[in-house]
Motif scaffolding. Structure first.
Motif, PDB file in Angstrom:
ATOM      1  N   ARG A   1      -4.677   9.618  11.804  1.00 45.87           N
ATOM      2  CA  ARG A   1      -5.285   8.838  10.730  1.00 45.87           C
ATOM      3  C   ARG A   1      -4.838   9.388   9.381  1.00 45.87           C
ATOM      4  NH1 ARG A   1     -11.063   6.918  12.306  1.00 45.87           N
ATOM      5  NH2 ARG A   1     -10.834   6.732  14.550  1.00 45.87           N
ATOM      6  N   VAL A   2      -5.000   8.573   8.364  1.00 47.24           N
ATOM      7  CA  VAL A   2      -4.748   9.028   7.004  1.00 47.24           C
ATOM      8  C   VAL A   2      -6.101   9.417   6.415  1.00 47.24           C
ATOM      9  CG1 VAL A   2      -3.875   8.428   4.726  1.00 47.24           C
ATOM     10  CG2 VAL A   2      -2.749   7.512   6.778  1.00 47.24           C
ATOM     11  N   ARG A   3      -6.223  10.677   6.026  1.00 50.35           N
ATOM     12  CA  ARG A   3      -7.471  11.191   5.452  1.00 50.35           C
ATOM     13  C   ARG A   3      -7.227  11.484   3.978  1.00 50.35           C
ATOM     14  NH1 ARG A   3      -9.802  16.850   5.273  1.00 50.35           N
ATOM     15  NH2 ARG A   3     -12.055  16.586   5.253  1.00 50.35           N
ATOM     16  N   LEU A   4      -8.111  10.967   3.128  1.00 52.71           N
ATOM     17  CA  LEU A   4      -7.928  11.151   1.696  1.00 52.71           C
ATOM     18  C   LEU A   4      -9.247  11.448   1.014  1.00 52.71           C
ATOM     19  CD1 LEU A   4      -8.728   8.117   0.217  1.00 52.71           C
ATOM     20  CD2 LEU A   4      -6.787   7.569   1.658  1.00 52.71           C
ATOM     21  N   ILE A   5      -9.150  12.140  -0.107  1.00 52.57           N
ATOM     22  CA  ILE A   5     -10.324  12.398  -0.928  1.00 52.57           C
ATOM     23  C   ILE A   5     -10.727  11.082  -1.588  1.00 52.57           C
ATOM     24  CG2 ILE A   5     -11.204  13.565  -2.986  1.00 52.57           C
ATOM     25  CD1 ILE A   5      -9.421  15.936  -2.282  1.00 52.57           C
ATOM     26  N   ASP A   6     -12.003  10.743  -1.474  1.00 53.81           N
ATOM     27  CA  ASP A   6     -12.530   9.525  -2.085  1.00 53.81           C
ATOM     28  C   ASP A   6     -12.739   9.780  -3.573  1.00 53.81           C
ATOM     29  OD1 ASP A   6     -13.905   7.279  -2.905  1.00 53.81           O
ATOM     30  OD2 ASP A   6     -15.237   7.244  -1.157  1.00 53.81           O
ATOM     31  N   GLN A   7     -11.832   9.288  -4.375  1.00 52.38           N
ATOM     32  CA  GLN A   7     -11.872   9.519  -5.822  1.00 52.38           C
ATOM     33  C   GLN A   7     -13.093   8.892  -6.477  1.00 52.38           C
ATOM     34  OE1 GLN A   7      -9.432  11.322  -7.640  1.00 52.38           O
ATOM     35  NE2 GLN A   7      -8.810  11.938  -5.595  1.00 52.38           N
ATOM     36  N   ARG A   8     -13.703   7.898  -5.825  1.00 49.41           N
ATOM     37  CA  ARG A   8     -14.879   7.241  -6.401  1.00 49.41           C
ATOM     38  C   ARG A   8     -16.081   8.179  -6.455  1.00 49.41           C
ATOM     39  NH1 ARG A   8     -14.382   2.628  -1.999  1.00 49.41           N
ATOM     40  NH2 ARG A   8     -14.390   4.601  -0.872  1.00 49.41           N
TER      41      ARG A   8
ATOM     42  N   SER B   1      -6.218   2.316  10.153  1.00 51.82           N
ATOM     43  CA  SER B   1      -5.354   1.132  10.164  1.00 51.82           C
ATOM     44  C   SER B   1      -4.805   0.895   8.760  1.00 51.82           C
ATOM     45  CB  SER B   1      -6.133  -0.100  10.623  1.00 51.82           C
ATOM     46  OG  SER B   1      -7.077  -0.476   9.632  1.00 51.82           O
ATOM     47  N   VAL B   2      -3.770   0.096   8.699  1.00 54.06           N
ATOM     48  CA  VAL B   2      -3.182  -0.271   7.411  1.00 54.06           C
ATOM     49  C   VAL B   2      -4.201  -1.060   6.585  1.00 54.06           C
ATOM     50  CG1 VAL B   2      -1.371  -1.658   6.307  1.00 54.06           C
ATOM     51  CG2 VAL B   2      -0.808  -0.156   8.221  1.00 54.06           C
ATOM     52  N   ASP B   3      -4.960  -1.936   7.224  1.00 53.68           N
ATOM     53  CA  ASP B   3      -5.979  -2.700   6.497  1.00 53.68           C
ATOM     54  C   ASP B   3      -7.002  -1.776   5.845  1.00 53.68           C
ATOM     55  OD1 ASP B   3      -4.876  -5.185   7.063  1.00 53.68           O
ATOM     56  OD2 ASP B   3      -6.108  -5.499   8.844  1.00 53.68           O
ATOM     57  N   GLU B   4      -7.449  -0.757   6.567  1.00 57.84           N
ATOM     58  CA  GLU B   4      -8.411   0.196   6.005  1.00 57.84           C
ATOM     59  C   GLU B   4      -7.805   0.947   4.825  1.00 57.84           C
ATOM     60  OE1 GLU B   4      -9.765   2.758   9.134  1.00 57.84           O
ATOM     61  OE2 GLU B   4     -10.861   1.155  10.130  1.00 57.84           O
ATOM     62  N   LEU B   5      -6.548   1.326   4.938  1.00 57.79           N
ATOM     63  CA  LEU B   5      -5.894   2.045   3.838  1.00 57.79           C
ATOM     64  C   LEU B   5      -5.720   1.131   2.631  1.00 57.79           C
ATOM     65  CD1 LEU B   5      -4.682   4.646   2.795  1.00 57.79           C
ATOM     66  CD2 LEU B   5      -2.528   4.025   3.906  1.00 57.79           C
ATOM     67  N   CYS B   6      -5.357  -0.118   2.856  1.00 60.79           N
ATOM     68  CA  CYS B   6      -5.242  -1.072   1.743  1.00 60.79           C
ATOM     69  C   CYS B   6      -6.588  -1.269   1.055  1.00 60.79           C
ATOM     70  CB  CYS B   6      -4.690  -2.403   2.239  1.00 60.79           C
ATOM     71  SG  CYS B   6      -2.929  -2.361   2.618  1.00 60.79           S
TER      72      CYS B   6
ATOM     73  N   ALA C   1       0.060   7.625  -0.408  1.00 61.91           N
ATOM     74  CA  ALA C   1      -0.713   6.717   0.442  1.00 61.91           C
ATOM     75  C   ALA C   1       0.183   5.638   1.032  1.00 61.91           C
ATOM     76  CB  ALA C   1      -1.852   6.093  -0.359  1.00 61.91           C
ATOM     77  N   GLY C   2       1.098   5.119   0.227  1.00 59.28           N
ATOM     78  CA  GLY C   2       2.036   4.116   0.733  1.00 59.28           C
ATOM     79  C   GLY C   2       2.918   4.676   1.838  1.00 59.28           C
ATOM     80  N   ALA C   3       3.424   5.874   1.631  1.00 61.34           N
ATOM     81  CA  ALA C   3       4.285   6.500   2.642  1.00 61.34           C
ATOM     82  C   ALA C   3       3.502   6.803   3.920  1.00 61.34           C
ATOM     83  CB  ALA C   3       4.900   7.782   2.086  1.00 61.34           C
ATOM     84  N   PHE C   4       2.305   7.360   3.761  1.00 58.07           N
ATOM     85  CA  PHE C   4       1.462   7.611   4.926  1.00 58.07           C
ATOM     86  C   PHE C   4       1.085   6.294   5.609  1.00 58.07           C
ATOM     87  CE2 PHE C   4       0.328  11.893   3.155  1.00 58.07           C
ATOM     88  CZ  PHE C   4       0.631  12.625   4.293  1.00 58.07           C
ATOM     89  N   GLY C   5       0.906   5.247   4.817  1.00 60.30           N
ATOM     90  CA  GLY C   5       0.568   3.941   5.377  1.00 60.30           C
ATOM     91  C   GLY C   5       1.664   3.381   6.255  1.00 60.30           C
ATOM     92  N   VAL C   6       2.908   3.555   5.852  1.00 60.35           N
ATOM     93  CA  VAL C   6       4.023   3.097   6.682  1.00 60.35           C
ATOM     94  C   VAL C   6       4.068   3.903   7.979  1.00 60.35           C
ATOM     95  CG1 VAL C   6       6.539   2.876   6.828  1.00 60.35           C
ATOM     96  CG2 VAL C   6       5.347   2.220   4.728  1.00 60.35           C
ATOM     97  N   ALA C   7       3.824   5.212   7.878  1.00 58.45           N
ATOM     98  CA  ALA C   7       3.757   6.045   9.086  1.00 58.45           C
ATOM     99  C   ALA C   7       2.597   5.602   9.974  1.00 58.45           C
ATOM    100  CB  ALA C   7       3.605   7.517   8.713  1.00 58.45           C
ATOM    101  N   LEU C   8       1.468   5.267   9.365  1.00 57.50           N
ATOM    102  CA  LEU C   8       0.312   4.789  10.120  1.00 57.50           C
ATOM    103  C   LEU C   8       0.643   3.478  10.834  1.00 57.50           C
ATOM    104  CD1 LEU C   8      -2.698   5.223  10.791  1.00 57.50           C
ATOM    105  CD2 LEU C   8      -3.234   3.961   8.686  1.00 57.50           C
ATOM    106  N   ALA C   9       1.336   2.590  10.145  1.00 57.28           N
ATOM    107  CA  ALA C   9       1.753   1.332  10.775  1.00 57.28           C
ATOM    108  C   ALA C   9       2.646   1.599  11.978  1.00 57.28           C
ATOM    109  CB  ALA C   9       2.474   0.450   9.754  1.00 57.28           C
ATOM    110  N   ALA C  10       3.621   2.472  11.810  1.00 60.29           N
ATOM    111  CA  ALA C  10       4.522   2.796  12.914  1.00 60.29           C
ATOM    112  C   ALA C  10       3.764   3.448  14.068  1.00 60.29           C
ATOM    113  CB  ALA C  10       5.641   3.709  12.428  1.00 60.29           C
ATOM    114  N   HIS C  11       2.722   4.174  13.756  1.00 62.60           N
ATOM    115  CA  HIS C  11       1.924   4.880  14.768  1.00 62.60           C
ATOM    116  C   HIS C  11       0.969   3.939  15.508  1.00 62.60           C
ATOM    117  CE1 HIS C  11      -0.165   8.294  16.561  1.00 62.60           C
ATOM    118  NE2 HIS C  11      -1.313   7.802  16.119  1.00 62.60           N
TER     119      HIS C  11
END
Length: 84
Positions: free
Chosen positions: A14-21, A34-39, A56-66
């Protein structure tokens, strides 16, 4: 002093990120499976700043491939990420 966690990382498929909000009052994370969740995270400003958005975009492409079984669907997922 606790170590500073990465702004964005690949963790257990999964892509894990700090929630800036939530900053600066709280350190909270968003995990995108999923890509939808990342978007959604990008659109809702959980991800901010040019470097983090690029990662995030780069990780998203990796997530899509995964996560996408059909290899031909990875390019549309990358376009979806770029549009977000």
């Amino acid at each position: 002093m606790d170590p500073i966690p990465p702004t964005i990382e690949w963790r257990r498929g999964r892509v894990r990120l700090i929630d800036q909000r939530a900053l600066p009052g709280e350190l909270r994370f968003v995990e995108c499976a999923s890509v939808d969740e990342l978007c959604d995270a990008i659109r809702s400003l959980a991800v901010r700043g040019a470097p983090a958005l690029g990662a995030a975009g780069a990780f998203g492409v990796a997530l899509a491939a995964h996560t996408i079984a059909d290899e031909s669907a990875v390019r549309p997922a990358a376009r979806q990420l770029a549009a977000a």
